[in-house]
Design a protein around this motif. Structure first.
Motif, PDB file in Angstrom:
ATOM      1  N   LEU A  36       0.830  -1.204   0.000  1.00 18.11           N
ATOM      2  CA  LEU A  36       0.000   0.000   0.000  1.00 18.11           C
ATOM      3  C   LEU A  36       0.867   1.258   0.000  1.00 18.11           C
ATOM      4  N   GLY A  37       1.935   1.244   0.788  1.00 23.41           N
ATOM      5  CA  GLY A  37       2.835   2.389   0.822  1.00 23.41           C
ATOM      6  C   GLY A  37       3.458   2.663  -0.529  1.00 23.41           C
ATOM      7  N   ILE A  38       3.843   1.598  -1.239  1.00 20.62           N
ATOM      8  CA  ILE A  38       4.458   1.756  -2.563  1.00 20.62           C
ATOM      9  C   ILE A  38       3.459   2.313  -3.561  1.00 20.62           C
ATOM     10  N   MET A  39       2.218   1.836  -3.512  1.00 20.51           N
ATOM     11  CA  MET A  39       1.187   2.317  -4.434  1.00 20.51           C
ATOM     12  C   MET A  39       0.855   3.793  -4.203  1.00 20.51           C
ATOM     13  N   VAL A  40       0.875   4.225  -2.950  1.00 18.06           N
ATOM     14  CA  VAL A  40       0.620   5.634  -2.653  1.00 18.06           C
ATOM     15  C   VAL A  40       1.683   6.514  -3.303  1.00 18.06           C
ATOM     16  N   VAL A  41       2.935   6.082  -3.247  1.00 14.61           N
ATOM     17  CA  VAL A  41       4.031   6.849  -3.844  1.00 14.61           C
ATOM     18  C   VAL A  41       3.881   6.898  -5.363  1.00 14.61           C
ATOM     19  N   LEU A  42       3.557   5.780  -5.998  1.00 18.48           N
ATOM     20  CA  LEU A  42       3.375   5.766  -7.450  1.00 18.48           C
ATOM     21  C   LEU A  42       2.217   6.661  -7.880  1.00 18.48           C
ATOM     22  N   LEU A  43       1.134   6.640  -7.125  1.00 18.77           N
ATOM     23  CA  LEU A  43      -0.024   7.480  -7.450  1.00 18.77           C
ATOM     24  C   LEU A  43       0.339   8.958  -7.321  1.00 18.77           C
ATOM     25  N   ALA A  44       1.062   9.309  -6.285  1.00 18.29           N
ATOM     26  CA  ALA A  44       1.474  10.707  -6.108  1.00 18.29           C
ATOM     27  C   ALA A  44       2.354  11.162  -7.268  1.00 18.29           C
ATOM     28  N   GLY A  45       3.277  10.302  -7.696  1.00 22.29           N
ATOM     29  CA  GLY A  45       4.129  10.635  -8.832  1.00 22.29           C
ATOM     30  C   GLY A  45       3.333  10.841 -10.105  1.00 22.29           C
ATOM     31  N   LEU A  46       2.338  10.001 -10.329  1.00 26.11           N
ATOM     32  CA  LEU A  46       1.489  10.138 -11.515  1.00 26.11           C
ATOM     33  C   LEU A  46       0.731  11.462 -11.497  1.00 26.11           C
ATOM     34  N   LEU A  47       0.170  11.820 -10.360  1.00 21.19           N
ATOM     35  CA  LEU A  47      -0.609  13.062 -10.273  1.00 21.19           C
ATOM     36  C   LEU A  47       0.257  14.286 -10.525  1.00 21.19           C
ATOM     37  N   VAL A  48       1.505  14.265 -10.053  1.00 19.83           N
ATOM     38  CA  VAL A  48       2.400  15.400 -10.295  1.00 19.83           C
ATOM     39  C   VAL A  48       2.864  15.417 -11.753  1.00 19.83           C
ATOM     40  N   MET A  49       2.951  14.257 -12.372  1.00 20.88           N
ATOM     41  CA  MET A  49       3.441  14.154 -13.751  1.00 20.88           C
ATOM     42  C   MET A  49       2.414  14.621 -14.776  1.00 20.88           C
ATOM     43  N   LEU A  50       1.148  14.480 -14.487  1.00 18.38           N
ATOM     44  CA  LEU A  50       0.108  14.757 -15.485  1.00 18.38           C
ATOM     45  C   LEU A  50       0.186  16.155 -16.103  1.00 18.38           C
ATOM     46  N   PRO A  51       0.415  17.223 -15.336  1.00 21.77           N
ATOM     47  CA  PRO A  51       0.469  18.557 -15.966  1.00 21.77           C
ATOM     48  C   PRO A  51       1.817  18.925 -16.580  1.00 21.77           C
ATOM     49  N   VAL A  52       2.814  18.059 -16.484  1.00 23.21           N
ATOM     50  CA  VAL A  52       4.150  18.383 -16.993  1.00 23.21           C
ATOM     51  C   VAL A  52       4.147  18.392 -18.520  1.00 23.21           C
ATOM     52  N   LYS A  53       4.808  19.404 -19.116  1.00 25.69           N
ATOM     53  CA  LYS A  53       4.901  19.492 -20.568  1.00 25.69           C
ATOM     54  C   LYS A  53       5.914  18.497 -21.115  1.00 25.69           C
ATOM     55  N   PRO A  54       5.703  18.002 -22.335  1.00 26.49           N
ATOM     56  CA  PRO A  54       6.716  17.151 -22.988  1.00 26.49           C
ATOM     57  C   PRO A  54       8.014  17.927 -23.186  1.00 26.49           C
ATOM     58  N   PRO A  55       9.155  17.251 -23.343  1.00 29.94           N
ATOM     59  CA  PRO A  55      10.450  17.945 -23.438  1.00 29.94           C
ATOM     60  C   PRO A  55      10.564  18.902 -24.613  1.00 29.94           C
ATOM     61  N   GLY A  56       9.842  18.681 -25.708  1.00 32.97           N
ATOM     62  CA  GLY A  56       9.926  19.571 -26.853  1.00 32.97           C
ATOM     63  C   GLY A  56       9.296  20.937 -26.610  1.00 32.97           C
ATOM     64  N   LYS A  57       8.558  21.087 -25.501  1.00 35.99           N
ATOM     65  CA  LYS A  57       7.865  22.335 -25.215  1.00 35.99           C
ATOM     66  C   LYS A  57       8.460  23.086 -24.030  1.00 35.99           C
ATOM     67  N   THR A  58       9.669  22.695 -23.629  1.00 34.22           N
ATOM     68  CA  THR A  58      10.347  23.393 -22.547  1.00 34.22           C
ATOM     69  C   THR A  58      11.845  23.442 -22.842  1.00 34.22           C
ATOM     70  N   GLN A  59      12.540  24.456 -22.359  1.00 32.68           N
ATOM     71  CA  GLN A  59      13.943  24.676 -22.692  1.00 32.68           C
ATOM     72  C   GLN A  59      14.695  25.201 -21.485  1.00 32.68           C
ATOM     73  N   ILE A  60      15.895  24.665 -21.222  1.00 32.23           N
ATOM     74  CA  ILE A  60      16.698  25.095 -20.086  1.00 32.23           C
ATOM     75  C   ILE A  60      17.707  26.142 -20.540  1.00 32.23           C
ATOM     76  N   ALA A  61      17.790  27.237 -19.808  1.00 28.33           N
ATOM     77  CA  ALA A  61      18.772  28.276 -20.128  1.00 28.33           C
ATOM     78  C   ALA A  61      20.125  27.933 -19.516  1.00 28.33           C
ATOM     79  N   VAL A  62      21.208  28.345 -20.199  1.00 25.67           N
ATOM     80  CA  VAL A  62      22.554  28.157 -19.681  1.00 25.67           C
ATOM     81  C   VAL A  62      22.859  29.274 -18.699  1.00 25.67           C
ATOM     82  N   VAL A  63      23.415  28.934 -17.548  1.00 23.31           N
ATOM     83  CA  VAL A  63      23.717  29.914 -16.512  1.00 23.31           C
ATOM     84  C   VAL A  63      25.227  29.956 -16.306  1.00 23.31           C
TER      85      VAL A  63
END
Length: 467
Positions: free
Chosen positions: A437-464
């Motif tokens: 049950l503990g493992i499933m809770v962690v996987l579910l939390a990861g999925l919920l945070v992942m859903l709104p993330v943009k695909p890599p082609g739609k985001t860009q990291i600046a050089v600092v």
């Protein structure tokens, strides 16, 4: 008069885009050989053989030993979070990515070999879980440099397949290593001193075998993939100053590419759940479903076959539909399979007129779990490699490891907590299953945070810059 237009800065080149136009097959094979060898630590030591040995009755009972193992791994996760932030950055700057891959791999091999001295007595439990936990620390450090090499050996068109091939090689290496362990130590085909079970000699020798296996197959990448060039200015940074640079870059990433931060957070959570699936899979098979050690190994062999197939298929899908879709689909599959194991447990059921034993439950849904773990891991690596600015893959994968290990206490801690909470309420030996049950809770939390993330082609990291 019209105002003079201000030229816009061009997007920073990624290390992947700056890499070779055509992949070198020899380098890919050498790189994947490290994954093949690492299976001796992942599959044999931490999943299906040595941790099963550590959580046996000889060490004080499955429930207590499982809780001790979970606690040790939670502490290891905290240690990695504190120590890993600048390892990738400093190896990039100093041109020592390959060197530190070799050093950390050697450390894992030594710690694995030292498990030979873990005798089957309760007083050796602390030594055993400590060696496994320390091995995980150095394995993660090695993984920072290994994952960063992905951008050196692949192209934008095949990075998903190359990453999936690496994971697939890891699973296939696990099959061969487990078969060797089965035939030589657990269920030997011939009589020899390594087959002796007195004082757990055969299982302790498995640790020596695993150390040699990992070390030997890690050598090709150290001789084949070239080292990075040295960034002399950055290589002069002190350790504390490196943290300062890291913090400035994290702020810049959040400002220019916040979805990269969201991805790091999401992947940190769900990768902890994925790691727990493998770490505690064999333990649950033995403790909850009554598998003998040889049965655990047979399951591991079939599980690795399924996982290799899943990783390769996931790699092809990654290059076609993108890594985010592969990750989300995989997490959904994992939740369905894990919840089924938790709910059905070791009971006997009748489906469509056919008897269904508890061991069948674990075989069916356990293999279902294996199918989806590889694609989620492989596509996470490919997602990040697509974003890393030129010469900064190691730092970004160091941040990947840091964010992952910053929360890596979650799944082991929740696994342990669920067992502890349920233990007074159920019969002896029944509490372990609720760790799922503990493992499933962690996987579910990861999925919920992942859903709104943009695909890599739609985001860009600046050089600092450094300063």
């Amino acid at each position: 008069m019209n105002a003079m237009a201000v030229p816009q800065a061009s997007p920073p080149a990624s290390e992947l885009a700056s890499g070779p136009a055509v992949s070198n097959k020899g380098q890919i094979l050498a790189w994947a050989a490290w994954d093949w060898g690492s299976a001796a630590f992942n599959a044999v030591m931490t999943t299906f053989v040595f941790t099963v040995y550590l959580t046996s009755n000889a060490f004080g009972g499955a429930d207590a030993a499982s809780a001790a193992l979970g606690g040790a791994l939670a502490i290891a996760g905290i240690a990695i979070a504190l120590l890993a932030p600048v390892t990738g950055q400093r190896s990039d700057a100093g041109g020592r990515r390959k060197l530190w891959l070799g050093v950390n791999t050697a450390a894992v091999a030594v710690l694995t070999a030292l498990c030979f001295f873990v005798f089957p007595k309760p007083e050796f439990l602390l030594l055993g879980v400590s060696l496994i936990a320390l091995g995980n620390v150095f394995f993660e450090f090695a993984g920072v440099n290994y994952n960063a090499m992905l951008a050196q050996i692949s192209t934008p068109k095949n990075i998903g397949k190359v990453s999936g091939f690496g994971w697939g090689m890891g699973y296939l290496g696990g099959i061969i290593a487990l078969l060797a362990v089965l035939q030589l130590f657990v269920q030997p085909s011939f009589e020899w001193f390594g087959a002796a079970t007195q004082d757990g000699l055969n299982i302790r020798l498995v640790a020596v075998f695993s150390a040699l296996w990992f070390f030997i197959f890690a050598l090709p990448v150290l001789f084949t993939v070239p080292e990075l060039s040295v960034n002399k200015d950055q290589s002069r940074l002190g350790f504390v100053a490196s943290y300062g640079l890291l913090f400035r870059r994290v702020k810049a990433i959040y400002r220019t590419s916040p979805h990269t931060i969201f991805f790091l957070l999401a992947s940190a959570i769900f990768r902890d759940g994925l790691a727990a699936v493998f770490t505690f899979g064999g333990v649950i098979a033995a403790g909850t479903f009554g598998f003998e050690l040889k049965e655990v190994i047979f399951f591991a062999i079939f599980g690795n076959v399924v996982a290799a197939i899943g990783a390769v298929i996931g790699g092809f899908l990654d290059d076609r539909i993108g890594p985010k879709a592969v990750i989300v689909g995989s997490l959904l599959g994992l939740l369905v399979a894990g919840t089924s194991i938790l709910v059905l447990g070791n009971g006997n059921y009748t489906f469509f007129g056919s008897a269904w034993a508890g061991s069948t439950t674990f075989w069916v849904f356990g293999l279902f779990l294996c199918l989806f773990v590889g694609p989620a891991q492989s596509s996470s690596r490919a997602y990040l490699a697509r974003l890393a600015p030129d010469g900064e893959s190691g730092e970004l994968f160091g941040l990947y490891a840091t964010t992952g290990r910053a929360v890596s206490f979650l799944a082991p801690a929740l696994f342990t907590l669920c067992i502890a909470v349920v233990t007074p309420l159920v019969a002896e030996g029944e509490a372990q299953r609720w760790g799922i049950l503990g493992i499933m809770v962690v996987l579910l939390a990861g999925l919920l945070v992942m859903l709104p993330v943009k695909p890599p082609g739609k985001t860009q990291i600046a050089v600092v810059p450094q300063h």
